[in-house]
Design an enzyme around this catalytic site. Structure first.
Site, PDB file in Angstrom:
ATOM      1  N   GLU A 172       0.862  -1.182   0.000  1.00  0.00           N
ATOM      2  CA  GLU A 172       0.000   0.000   0.000  1.00  0.00           C
ATOM      3  C   GLU A 172       0.902   1.238   0.000  1.00  0.00           C
ATOM      4  OE1 GLU A 172      -3.470  -0.276   2.286  1.00  0.00           O
ATOM      5  OE2 GLU A 172      -3.953   1.838   2.129  1.00  0.00           O
ATOM      6  N   ARG A 173       0.662   2.104  -0.979  1.00  0.00           N
ATOM      7  CA  ARG A 173       1.457   3.337  -1.130  1.00  0.00           C
ATOM      8  C   ARG A 173       2.943   3.030  -1.336  1.00  0.00           C
ATOM      9  NH1 ARG A 173      -3.137   5.763  -2.274  1.00  0.00           N
ATOM     10  NH2 ARG A 173      -4.588   5.732  -0.547  1.00  0.00           N
ATOM     11  N   LYS A 292      -4.146  -0.446  13.867  1.00  0.00           N
ATOM     12  CA  LYS A 292      -4.994   0.587  13.274  1.00  0.00           C
ATOM     13  C   LYS A 292      -6.427   0.143  13.556  1.00  0.00           C
ATOM     14  CE  LYS A 292      -6.241   2.606   8.749  1.00  0.00           C
ATOM     15  NZ  LYS A 292      -5.820   2.761   7.340  1.00  0.00           N
ATOM     16  N   GLU A 296     -10.719   4.312   8.782  1.00  0.00           N
ATOM     17  CA  GLU A 296     -10.837   3.951   7.368  1.00  0.00           C
ATOM     18  C   GLU A 296     -11.373   2.528   7.194  1.00  0.00           C
ATOM     19  OE1 GLU A 296      -6.896   4.923   5.784  1.00  0.00           O
ATOM     20  OE2 GLU A 296      -7.576   6.986   5.478  1.00  0.00           O
ATOM     21  N   ARG A 329      -2.394   3.218  16.948  1.00  0.00           N
ATOM     22  CA  ARG A 329      -2.323   4.420  16.106  1.00  0.00           C
ATOM     23  C   ARG A 329      -3.445   5.407  16.414  1.00  0.00           C
ATOM     24  NH1 ARG A 329      -2.654   3.654  10.437  1.00  0.00           N
ATOM     25  NH2 ARG A 329      -0.963   5.041   9.876  1.00  0.00           N
ATOM     26  N   ASP A 370      -2.767  14.102   6.975  1.00  0.00           N
ATOM     27  CA  ASP A 370      -2.249  12.826   6.476  1.00  0.00           C
ATOM     28  C   ASP A 370      -1.004  13.014   5.621  1.00  0.00           C
ATOM     29  OD1 ASP A 370      -2.002  10.173   5.937  1.00  0.00           O
ATOM     30  OD2 ASP A 370      -3.685  10.041   4.541  1.00  0.00           O
ATOM     31  N   GLU A 392       5.016   9.107  13.947  1.00  0.00           N
ATOM     32  CA  GLU A 392       4.910   8.362  12.688  1.00  0.00           C
ATOM     33  C   GLU A 392       5.167   9.312  11.519  1.00  0.00           C
ATOM     34  OE1 GLU A 392       1.598   5.591  12.178  1.00  0.00           O
ATOM     35  OE2 GLU A 392       1.485   6.092  10.049  1.00  0.00           O
ATOM     36  N   GLU A 398       3.866   9.112  -0.657  1.00  0.00           N
ATOM     37  CA  GLU A 398       2.458   9.013  -1.063  1.00  0.00           C
ATOM     38  C   GLU A 398       1.924  10.337  -1.612  1.00  0.00           C
ATOM     39  OE1 GLU A 398      -0.157   7.717   2.063  1.00  0.00           O
ATOM     40  OE2 GLU A 398      -1.963   8.149   0.905  1.00  0.00           O
ATOM     41  N   HIS A 526      -4.113  18.752   0.716  1.00  0.00           N
ATOM     42  CA  HIS A 526      -5.080  17.726   0.319  1.00  0.00           C
ATOM     43  C   HIS A 526      -5.875  18.130  -0.921  1.00  0.00           C
ATOM     44  CE1 HIS A 526      -7.696  14.257   0.831  1.00  0.00           C
ATOM     45  NE2 HIS A 526      -6.966  13.871   1.864  1.00  0.00           N
ATOM     46  N   TRP A 548     -12.590  13.427   1.868  1.00  0.00           N
ATOM     47  CA  TRP A 548     -11.679  12.913   0.836  1.00  0.00           C
ATOM     48  C   TRP A 548     -11.738  13.783  -0.418  1.00  0.00           C
ATOM     49  CZ3 TRP A 548     -12.973   6.938   1.392  1.00  0.00           C
ATOM     50  CH2 TRP A 548     -12.341   6.453   2.540  1.00  0.00           C
TER      51      TRP A 548
END
Ligand code: GCV
Length: 704
Positions: A172-173, A292, A296, A329, A370, A392, A398, A526, A548
């Site tokens: 992922e990413r 996590k 999401e 997280r 993010d 983190e 990404e 974003h 989003w």
């Protein structure tokens, strides 16, 4: 084990040196020291290595030192077990319980020189390993980047990579190929690359890895996969690296076939205790779980009416007998169209401060949204005195142009680490919060989402190796400057020629600001392509969730641009200490890089630069794209000093980056112009493409 280890070491050295310079050797090239006087000097102090310790980590230290010295000096350097003539480098563990051992701790080391010998001493084997790499780094950089002699100690206990690697080999990413872990071949086949990966990590002090994605498959906790995890843990152990796993919180239901995964249910608690016991039967020094939850779409305690603390503490109880950790997280946000995503992690976690068990750490992303190209530091760093907080960072790019863009991330990491939270008054920088200085946290952690993959050069963009390197170095010592790390990496990886070193260092150091300028200047955030997070899509107004979309964040209208997070708006500023609010709270004094993070600014408002918001926005977008062209020109000047394969690869990627920067510039300027209704400043040539054309170009990335 010793046999397996020697075999792996042999395989690794042969694989590692098989190719000239395709990037595989990372910063551990150990090519001959090019300066003859220095080579002579180093040769005279490194005629022998003395290693009397027999544990696996100390042995790794000796073998690494030997491998490195042989390359740098161009001749064998024998290892002997007894002391110690002039010209010897001696690795030695100190007797337990002395003042020196207390001072060095678990991973510190001391390098001294006396009577023609150099000694690396440590209280525990990991210290010898890091000491060996420190000495090698000193020689690799020809002594130009720091002091060798003295005591060195890490400021953070757990310096950790988080892999977002999936069971089927995707990442992922991830932008550097497939996962390094070949799950279907493990445990029978041990890819020699695993050991190359471990030694690269050890060389920069990384001592922990989470093997799998935080969007976790339950399969990693099955006996079949635990055998595979054990195989990797066995490879990494001699490099001082502990293994962790991400878990799926619903595992009691999925694997245990229980009716619930409620953390307060006695059967669920017993299931986790049994499972953790089982994990330790495979990996006796297992590090712990990364979780996590309720984020999401991932399962978590809230589905059962419980809090994050209930969930974390239930797992912590299972780990207590084994000494393991739960890293929980704080990346959570709910799809409330009236809310502000900026505030949500704070609102959920701040009330839980003081409720977590002593072996729980809460892991917080550097910023509140993010991993954007620029974010203010996460307000939780100033707000959890009773809960150890882990940092983190994201090393994989990404939101920073994947592996086509040259973006050196040390300045981004440092900007966050150096920000003052004022948690205990002046001087409460984020770095001092997470290293435990401010609140006496008993556990300290810095995590980075890895940028490694199966590409031969490990990181896709070869220059992104510098980000893996910088993360490790800063996790070891967050006081190091971005410039020093850039110089170390350049000298170890690319060239010793001083004008080329300067040019490459400058290219690296300016690259993050350039990216911010052509993508999200003045505090925009974003506004990237939906889902894939690549390229511009500021016009995005519909998505599965309002937070989003892009319009949720930039809030452009006929009056102006930016997200009002003052008391008149979402009041997210209120989550920070009054001193921070003062810095960012007023449009006239808010530093320009954060302006649109916190304020909705009229298009006509004059800024500190003397230009209006609209003009400044255009100037930034144009300057950013021009800077990429300048980066291309500067890269050309180092052509004769770097390997041709590297040169061509970076040149191609810079050209792609320039194309992408022009896309960002044209798309954003044309789109925001539909609100400002103003012409570009007179000295800027308007885009030749139309907004409709830009939309079509960007849509291509969204096609399946
Ligand atoms: C692993 C962002 C990324 C997701 C990632 C998530 C997280 O939303 O786009 O891919 O999921 O962060 O950090 O959990």
């Amino acid at each position: 084990m010793p046999r397996l280890f020697s075999l792996l070491f042999f395989l690794f050295t042969t694989a590692f040196f098989a190719n000239a310079d395709d990037g595989y050797r990372l910063w551990l090239k150990y090519d001959l020291v090019s300066n003859p006087a220095l080579r002579k000097e180093y040769a005279s102090i490194a005629r022998f290595i003395t290693c009397s310790e027999n544990d696996p980590v100390s042995k790794t230290a000796c073998l690494e030192l030997q491998t490195g010295l042989q390359g740098l000096l161009g001749r064998p350097v024998p290892i002997q077990s007894s002391l110690s003539k002039p010209g010897t480098i001696e690795l030695l563990l100190l007797p337990k319980g002395t003042a020196d051992t207390d001072n060095l701790g678990k991973e510190g080391f001391k390098i001294q020189s006396a009577r023609g010998r150099i000694s690396i001493t440590a209280a525990q084997p990991a210290g010898l390993l890091y000491g060996a790499f420190e000495l090698l780094r000193y020689m690799q950089t020809e002594g130009k980047t720091g002091d060798l002699f003295g005591v060195h100690r890490p400021r953070i206990q757990l310096r950790m990579l988080n892999h977002w690697d999936n069971p089927l080999g995707t990442i992922e990413r991830g932008y550097a190929g497939a996962s390094l872990w070949k799950w279907y071949e493990l445990p029978e086949t041990i890819d020699p690359r695993y050991i190359d990966y471990a030694r690269a990590n050890a060389s920069i002090g990384i001592n922990a890895v989470v093997l799998n994605n935080v969007n976790a498959s339950a399969r990693f906790l099955t006996p079949e996969y635990l055998l595979k995890v054990k195989a990797l843990a066995d490879v990494f152990r001699p490099y001082g690296i502990k293994v962790f796993l991400s878990i799926n919180f619903a595992s009691p239901k999925i694997l245990g076939k229980l009716k619930t995964s409620d953390p307060l249910d006695p059967q669920v608690r017993a299931w986790w205790q049994g499972k953790v016991r089982e994990v330790y039967s495979y990996v006796p020094d297992f590090g712990g779980f990364l979780v996590k939850a309720n984020s999401e779409g991932e399962p978590g305690p809230q589905e059962h009416g419980r809090t994050h603390a209930d969930g974390a503490n239930m797992l912590a109880e299972a780990f207590r007998p084994h000494g393991g950790l739960v890293i929980w997280r704080a990346f959570v946000y709910s799809p409330d169209p009236r809310g502000d995503r900026f505030k949500e992690a704070y609102q959920e976690f701040k009330p839980l401060d003081g409720q977590f068990a002593s072996n729980v750490v809460v892991q917080v992303k550097n910023g509140p949204i993010d991993f954007q190209p620029r974010e203010p530091f996460h307000p939780l760093f100033g707000a959890m005195p009773k809960t150890p907080l882990a940092m983190e960072f994201q090393i994989t790019q990404e939101y920073l142009g994947f592996s086509t863009n040259l973006v050196y991330l040390a300045p981004l990491f440092k900007e966050c680490l150096d920000s003052d939270t004022y948690a205990r008054g002046n001087g409460s920088a984020v770095a001092r919060v997470i290293d435990g200085t401010i609140h006496d946290y008993p556990i300290t952690v810095m995590a980075g989402v890895a940028n490694t993959g199966s590409d031969r050069n490990w990181t896709g963009h070869p220059m992104s190796q510098a980000n893996w390197y910088a993360f490790g170095r800063l996790a070891w010592d967050h006081q190091l400057s971005s410039a020093r790390i850039a110089e170390e990496w350049t000298r170890m990886t690319l060239t010793q020629e001083s004008s080329a070193v300067t040019t490459i260092k400058e290219l690296l150091l300016g690259s993050r600001e350039t990216y911010v300028r052509f993508a999200t200047p003045l505090g925009l955030h974003h506004i990237m392509g939906q889902g894939i997070h690549f390229g511009p899509e500021p016009w995005l107004m519909r998505s599965a969730r309002p937070d989003w979309t892009s319009i949720y964040y930039h809030r452009a209208d006929s009056l102006g641009l930016g997200f009002d997070r003052t008391a008149q708006g979402s009041n997210a500023l209120n989550l920070y200490a009054p001193e921070v609010q003062k810095q960012w709270g007023y449009p006239d004094s808010c530093p320009l890089p954060y302006l649109l993070w916190f304020h909705h600014i009229p298009w006509d408002k004059p800024l500190s630069t003397g230009r209006t918001l609209w003009d400044e926005l255009c100037v930034q977008y144009y300057a950013g794209a021009d800077e990429v062209a300048a980066m291309q020109a500067r890269w050309k000047t180092v052509k004769s000093y770097v390997d041709p394969e590297w040169y061509a690869d970076v040149q191609g990627r810079l050209a792609a980056q320039h194309r992408e920067a022009l896309n960002w510039r044209d798309a954003c300027v044309l789109y925001f112009q539909t609100f400002s209704k103003k012409p570009l400043p007179a000295n800027l040539v308007p885009p030749k493409r139309t907004l409709e054309e830009m939309k079509r170009i960007v849509e291509i990335y969204q096609l399946r």
